[in-house]
Write a protein that holds these residues in place. Sequence first.
Motif, PDB file in Angstrom:
ATOM      1  N   ALA A   1       0.845  -1.205   0.000  1.00  0.00           N
ATOM      2  CA  ALA A   1       0.000   0.000   0.000  1.00  0.00           C
ATOM      3  C   ALA A   1       0.880   1.254   0.000  1.00  0.00           C
ATOM      4  N   GLY A   2       1.989   1.199   0.767  1.00  0.00           N
ATOM      5  CA  GLY A   2       2.925   2.328   0.779  1.00  0.00           C
ATOM      6  C   GLY A   2       3.553   2.561  -0.581  1.00  0.00           C
ATOM      7  N   ILE A   3       3.877   1.468  -1.279  1.00  0.00           N
ATOM      8  CA  ILE A   3       4.458   1.580  -2.630  1.00  0.00           C
ATOM      9  C   ILE A   3       3.419   2.161  -3.593  1.00  0.00           C
ATOM     10  N   ALA A   4       2.183   1.688  -3.488  1.00  0.00           N
ATOM     11  CA  ALA A   4       1.118   2.209  -4.364  1.00  0.00           C
ATOM     12  C   ALA A   4       0.914   3.707  -4.140  1.00  0.00           C
ATOM     13  N   ARG A   5       0.988   4.122  -2.868  1.00  0.00           N
ATOM     14  CA  ARG A   5       0.828   5.555  -2.570  1.00  0.00           C
ATOM     15  C   ARG A   5       1.962   6.366  -3.207  1.00  0.00           C
ATOM     16  N   ALA A   6       3.193   5.853  -3.120  1.00  0.00           N
ATOM     17  CA  ALA A   6       4.338   6.557  -3.720  1.00  0.00           C
ATOM     18  C   ALA A   6       4.224   6.605  -5.244  1.00  0.00           C
ATOM     19  N   LEU A   7       3.707   5.512  -5.845  1.00  0.00           N
ATOM     20  CA  LEU A   7       3.582   5.441  -7.303  1.00  0.00           C
ATOM     21  C   LEU A   7       2.444   6.312  -7.831  1.00  0.00           C
TER      22      LEU A   7
END
Length: 261
Positions: free
Chosen positions: A144-150
């Motif tokens: 979820a953190g990666i999706a937010r950054a992307l």
Amino acid sequence: MDIMRIVVENVGKTFVDSKKNEVTALKDINFSIGKEEFVVLVGPSGCGKSTLLNIVGGLLSPSTGQVYFEGATAKEPKLGVVFQEIALFPWRTVYENVIYGLEENGVSKKECQEKGKYYIDMVGLTGFEDAFPKQLSGGMKQRAGIARALSVEPDLLLMDEPFSALDAQTRTLMQEELLQIWDRTRLSTLYVTHNIQEAVYLADRVIVLSRHPGQIKSVITIDLPKMERHQEQYRERFEQYSNEIWNLIRHDAQEALKEAY
């Protein structure tokens, strides 16, 4: 994307410790990150890896030198950051966490929905849009953190030991997934890890830092096919790269260990 290269030029960082002594954390750091390039920083504990990442991300100012985006237009370059501590808002759902940066940038509700759905699907969290962080495993939180950054579609993705808190199996799966995501997005990435195998698995180039003051000891180009490094035919070459990096770090790591106790 207009931005071609991120340039780190003569960067140094000093700070004053609790005993009022001036400490040099980083000294004479010079490197660049090319378009679509995945650069990994490795080094022993206390070599300034995270400090350097924070300087590149604008979260810390360098004491000397500068970081700039070559070929940037008038618009401010966008950065996506994934930290070791999974910094999700506990009161927001997965979807609400992922679109947070978009909302902050004033993106329309329709675009938030489209991009939120797209990046949630990319990281394999479809079906968990309405879940809260406390309902997720460590690996799912980090996705979820990666999706937010992307979701903000950054010009540069910064990742500070994002998988170090995960168990070994989850970590391996997340490394594989990150490569798949990189293959789809082709984002310029600066990644910090203390795990040498992880560095060799992910990087186009590995920058090896010495312990304090952190200086560039060596830059190693990983000349293996990006998406096929797990294959048996590359195992020997993979191990050679790992050993080369370990031999550069070994003495510093032993010294850092003595200091820790």
